[in-house]
Write a protein that holds these residues in place. Structure first.
Motif, PDB file in Angstrom:
ATOM      1  N   ARG A  28       0.798  -1.244   0.000  1.00  0.00           N
ATOM      2  CA  ARG A  28       0.000   0.000   0.000  1.00  0.00           C
ATOM      3  C   ARG A  28       0.822   1.281   0.000  1.00  0.00           C
ATOM      4  NH1 ARG A  28      -4.487   1.634   3.181  1.00  0.00           N
ATOM      5  NH2 ARG A  28      -3.150   1.469   4.994  1.00  0.00           N
ATOM      6  N   THR A 125      -1.351  10.433  10.081  1.00  0.00           N
ATOM      7  CA  THR A 125      -1.713   9.041   9.805  1.00  0.00           C
ATOM      8  C   THR A 125      -1.305   8.746   8.362  1.00  0.00           C
ATOM      9  OG1 THR A 125      -3.932   9.738   9.129  1.00  0.00           O
ATOM     10  CG2 THR A 125      -3.695   8.940  11.382  1.00  0.00           C
ATOM     11  N   THR A 153       0.417   7.230  12.920  1.00  0.00           N
ATOM     12  CA  THR A 153      -0.459   6.072  13.141  1.00  0.00           C
ATOM     13  C   THR A 153      -0.785   5.414  11.809  1.00  0.00           C
ATOM     14  OG1 THR A 153      -1.450   7.125  15.079  1.00  0.00           O
ATOM     15  CG2 THR A 153      -2.652   5.276  14.104  1.00  0.00           C
ATOM     16  N   CYS A 154      -0.570   4.097  11.748  1.00  0.00           N
ATOM     17  CA  CYS A 154      -0.892   3.324  10.548  1.00  0.00           C
ATOM     18  C   CYS A 154      -1.595   2.046  10.976  1.00  0.00           C
ATOM     19  CB  CYS A 154       0.380   2.970   9.772  1.00  0.00           C
ATOM     20  SG  CYS A 154       1.195   4.407   9.032  1.00  0.00           S
ATOM     21  N   ARG A 155      -2.115   1.334   9.969  1.00  0.00           N
ATOM     22  CA  ARG A 155      -2.773   0.074  10.283  1.00  0.00           C
ATOM     23  C   ARG A 155      -1.758  -0.943  10.814  1.00  0.00           C
ATOM     24  NH1 ARG A 155      -6.679  -0.800   4.996  1.00  0.00           N
ATOM     25  NH2 ARG A 155      -7.617   1.279   5.020  1.00  0.00           N
ATOM     26  N   THR A 191      -3.023   0.369  14.475  1.00  0.00           N
ATOM     27  CA  THR A 191      -4.413   0.136  14.864  1.00  0.00           C
ATOM     28  C   THR A 191      -4.908  -1.257  14.504  1.00  0.00           C
ATOM     29  OG1 THR A 191      -5.046   1.206  12.801  1.00  0.00           O
ATOM     30  CG2 THR A 191      -5.140   2.552  14.802  1.00  0.00           C
ATOM     31  N   ARG A 192      -4.165  -1.974  13.632  1.00  0.00           N
ATOM     32  CA  ARG A 192      -4.699  -3.284  13.194  1.00  0.00           C
ATOM     33  C   ARG A 192      -3.702  -4.420  13.374  1.00  0.00           C
ATOM     34  NH1 ARG A 192      -8.598  -1.739   8.028  1.00  0.00           N
ATOM     35  NH2 ARG A 192      -9.115   0.348   8.812  1.00  0.00           N
ATOM     36  N   ARG A 200      -5.601   4.598  17.853  1.00  0.00           N
ATOM     37  CA  ARG A 200      -5.652   5.884  17.153  1.00  0.00           C
ATOM     38  C   ARG A 200      -5.087   6.971  18.065  1.00  0.00           C
ATOM     39  NH1 ARG A 200     -11.328   6.413  13.816  1.00  0.00           N
ATOM     40  NH2 ARG A 200     -10.945   4.687  12.365  1.00  0.00           N
ATOM     41  N   THR A 202      -6.089   9.889  18.460  1.00  0.00           N
ATOM     42  CA  THR A 202      -7.184  10.598  19.132  1.00  0.00           C
ATOM     43  C   THR A 202      -7.549   9.898  20.451  1.00  0.00           C
ATOM     44  OG1 THR A 202      -8.548   9.358  17.564  1.00  0.00           O
ATOM     45  CG2 THR A 202      -8.261  11.701  17.138  1.00  0.00           C
ATOM     46  N   SER A 231      -6.193  11.662   6.937  1.00  0.00           N
ATOM     47  CA  SER A 231      -7.455  11.565   6.200  1.00  0.00           C
ATOM     48  C   SER A 231      -8.426  12.637   6.696  1.00  0.00           C
ATOM     49  CB  SER A 231      -8.064  10.185   6.430  1.00  0.00           C
ATOM     50  OG  SER A 231      -8.404  10.036   7.797  1.00  0.00           O
ATOM     51  N   HIS A 233     -11.403  12.419   7.991  1.00  0.00           N
ATOM     52  CA  HIS A 233     -11.974  12.151   9.316  1.00  0.00           C
ATOM     53  C   HIS A 233     -10.975  12.390  10.428  1.00  0.00           C
ATOM     54  CE1 HIS A 233     -15.351   9.845   7.356  1.00  0.00           C
ATOM     55  NE2 HIS A 233     -15.950  10.655   8.199  1.00  0.00           N
ATOM     56  N   MET A 234      -9.738  11.976  10.187  1.00  0.00           N
ATOM     57  CA  MET A 234      -8.700  12.175  11.200  1.00  0.00           C
ATOM     58  C   MET A 234      -8.483  13.669  11.450  1.00  0.00           C
ATOM     59  SD  MET A 234      -5.321  13.185  11.158  1.00  0.00           S
ATOM     60  CE  MET A 234      -3.727  12.856  11.902  1.00  0.00           C
ATOM     61  N   ASP A 237     -11.315  14.974  13.587  1.00  0.00           N
ATOM     62  CA  ASP A 237     -11.281  14.492  14.972  1.00  0.00           C
ATOM     63  C   ASP A 237     -10.150  15.131  15.779  1.00  0.00           C
ATOM     64  OD1 ASP A 237     -13.443  12.973  14.301  1.00  0.00           O
ATOM     65  OD2 ASP A 237     -12.396  11.052  14.281  1.00  0.00           O
TER      66      ASP A 237
HETATM   67  P1  A2P Z   1      -8.133   2.465  11.883  1.00  0.00           P
HETATM   68  O1  A2P Z   1      -7.369   1.221  11.514  1.00  0.00           O
HETATM   69  O2  A2P Z   1      -8.788   2.383  13.215  1.00  0.00           O
HETATM   70  O3  A2P Z   1      -9.074   2.899  10.782  1.00  0.00           O
HETATM   71  P2  A2P Z   1      -5.729   4.486   6.401  1.00  0.00           P
HETATM   72  O4  A2P Z   1      -4.586   3.564   6.061  1.00  0.00           O
HETATM   73  O5  A2P Z   1      -7.084   3.882   6.258  1.00  0.00           O
HETATM   74  O6  A2P Z   1      -5.606   5.830   5.738  1.00  0.00           O
HETATM   75  O7  A2P Z   1      -5.593   4.776   7.960  1.00  0.00           O
HETATM   76  C1  A2P Z   1      -4.371   5.193   8.509  1.00  0.00           C
HETATM   77  C2  A2P Z   1      -4.505   5.178   9.993  1.00  0.00           C
HETATM   78  O8  A2P Z   1      -5.347   6.255  10.422  1.00  0.00           O
HETATM   79  C3  A2P Z   1      -5.126   3.893  10.542  1.00  0.00           C
HETATM   80  O9  A2P Z   1      -4.334   3.445  11.607  1.00  0.00           O
HETATM   81  C4  A2P Z   1      -6.504   4.351  10.978  1.00  0.00           C
HETATM   82  O10 A2P Z   1      -7.030   3.636  12.068  1.00  0.00           O
HETATM   83  C5  A2P Z   1      -6.243   5.775  11.395  1.00  0.00           C
HETATM   84  N1  A2P Z   1      -7.466   6.589  11.409  1.00  0.00           N
HETATM   85  C6  A2P Z   1      -8.501   6.517  10.543  1.00  0.00           C
HETATM   86  N2  A2P Z   1      -9.452   7.403  10.850  1.00  0.00           N
HETATM   87  C7  A2P Z   1      -9.018   8.079  11.931  1.00  0.00           C
HETATM   88  C8  A2P Z   1      -9.577   9.130  12.733  1.00  0.00           C
HETATM   89  N3  A2P Z   1     -10.776   9.658  12.460  1.00  0.00           N
HETATM   90  N4  A2P Z   1      -8.845   9.577  13.769  1.00  0.00           N
HETATM   91  C9  A2P Z   1      -7.643   9.049  14.053  1.00  0.00           C
HETATM   92  N5  A2P Z   1      -7.074   8.051  13.342  1.00  0.00           N
HETATM   93  C10 A2P Z   1      -7.753   7.557  12.294  1.00  0.00           C
END
Ligand code: A2P
Length: 266
Positions: A28, A125, A153-155, A191-192, A200, A202, A231, A233-234, A237
């Motif tokens: 990715r 992220t 922060t990543c998956r 996160t995964r 996250r 947040t 992103s 949403h991030m 938040d």
């Molecule tokens: P999550 O796995 O809980 O969705 P992506 O690769 O989809 O762009 O995500 C990158 C990282 O950002 C993932 O770890 C994802 O966590 C996290 N993330 C996604 N949405 C939010 C958010 N609204 N606030 C904080 N972290 C987020």
């Protein structure tokens, strides 16, 4: 090097540059470096529009420059989207390939958009780490702030490698090392997949675990500035949280306490 003839005419106000190197981190994420046009001026943290010379009207997408303003090449950190109009093709680039770049850099994640403070927090992220890779290598960042805390922060763990290697390399860099030594903290979370720090950013801020893990004072507009990239949403938040703490959004014309920019996707 011999430039190959392009199949399509180059649009107006577009540079044709050459891929220097490419590195794939996961299925990715990848990074690449291209030659830098001599006339391009940009501030560390800004983005440019990148495309491929594969159509009469090529698709351009915003890419934060991940290299600092003083670097003689340009570096980018990109997602690969299987059916993305640009990244499905861009992920196949090889050294020597041509790349299109519009002749203008812009963006809000610049130190000039923040008023001076003791600490700066760079919250990212995914590929949102890119503008911070630029700012972390710019002496200006260390002239303005005593401490730099960067979160990524990543998956999965493999997606954190670009940022981890970059921060490790800063201290060894002959130019930046003397500014950055002992002043940069990287907080990587997944996160995964299981890793030393999970969740996250947040949620880690809300619970206080972020501050406990690093042994640092909580965010406070009196001492701190915040830069946010990720992103949609991030951004929303994190912005909500810093605004609740009293931070006010800044711009180059009206410098403030925090700045926000959406990371490239698609
Ligand atoms: P999550 O796995 O809980 O969705 P992506 O690769 O989809 O762009 O995500 C990158 C990282 O950002 C993932 O770890 C994802 O966590 C996290 N993330 C996604 N949405 C939010 C958010 N609204 N606030 C904080 N972290 C987020």
């Amino acid at each position: 090097t011999d430039a190959r003839p392009l199949a399509f005419p180059v649009p107006a106000n577009v540079y044709v540059e050459t891929v220097v190197s490419v590195r794939h981190y996961t299925d990715r994420l990848f990074s690449f470096r291209i030659t830098r046009p001599q006339s391009l001026r940009f501030r560390s943290g800004e983005f440019v529009m990148i495309g491929l010379p594969n159509a009469e009207k090529p698709v351009f997408r915003a890419y934060s420059v991940a290299s600092p303003a003083w670097d003689e090449e340009l570096e980018f950190f990109s997602i690969k989207v299987p059916d993305g109009p640009l990244t499905s093709e861009l992920q196949k680039i090889q050294p020597g390939d041509p790349i299109l770049m519009r002749q203008k850099a812009t963006g809000t994640l610049v130190v000039d958009a923040l008023t001076p403070a003791k600490r700066v927090f760079m919250i990212s992220t995914g590929t949102g780490f890119a503008p911070f890779a630029s700012l972390l290598r710019d002496p200006e960042t260390y002239e303005k702030f005593e401490q730099v805390v960067v979160t990524h922060t990543c998956r999965d763990r493999d997606e954190l490698v670009y940022g981890q290697e970059l921060v490790a390399s800063i201290v060894e860099d002959p130019l930046i090392g003397e500014f950055a030594a002992g002043r940069v903290t990287l907080y990587s979370t997944t996160t995964r997949e299981t890793s030393p720090h999970m969740g996250r950013i947040t949620a880690l801020m809300d619970s206080g675990k972020f501050y406990e893990d690093l042994g640092i004072e909580k965010l406070d507009p009196a001492n701190d500035r915040v830069m946010i990239c990720g992103s949609m949403h991030m951004l929303k938040d994190v912005k909500e949280r810093v605004e609740a703490l009293g931070f006010r959004e800044g711009s180059v014309s009206h410098p403030g306490d925090f700045v926000v920019e959406r990371a490239f996707v698609g």
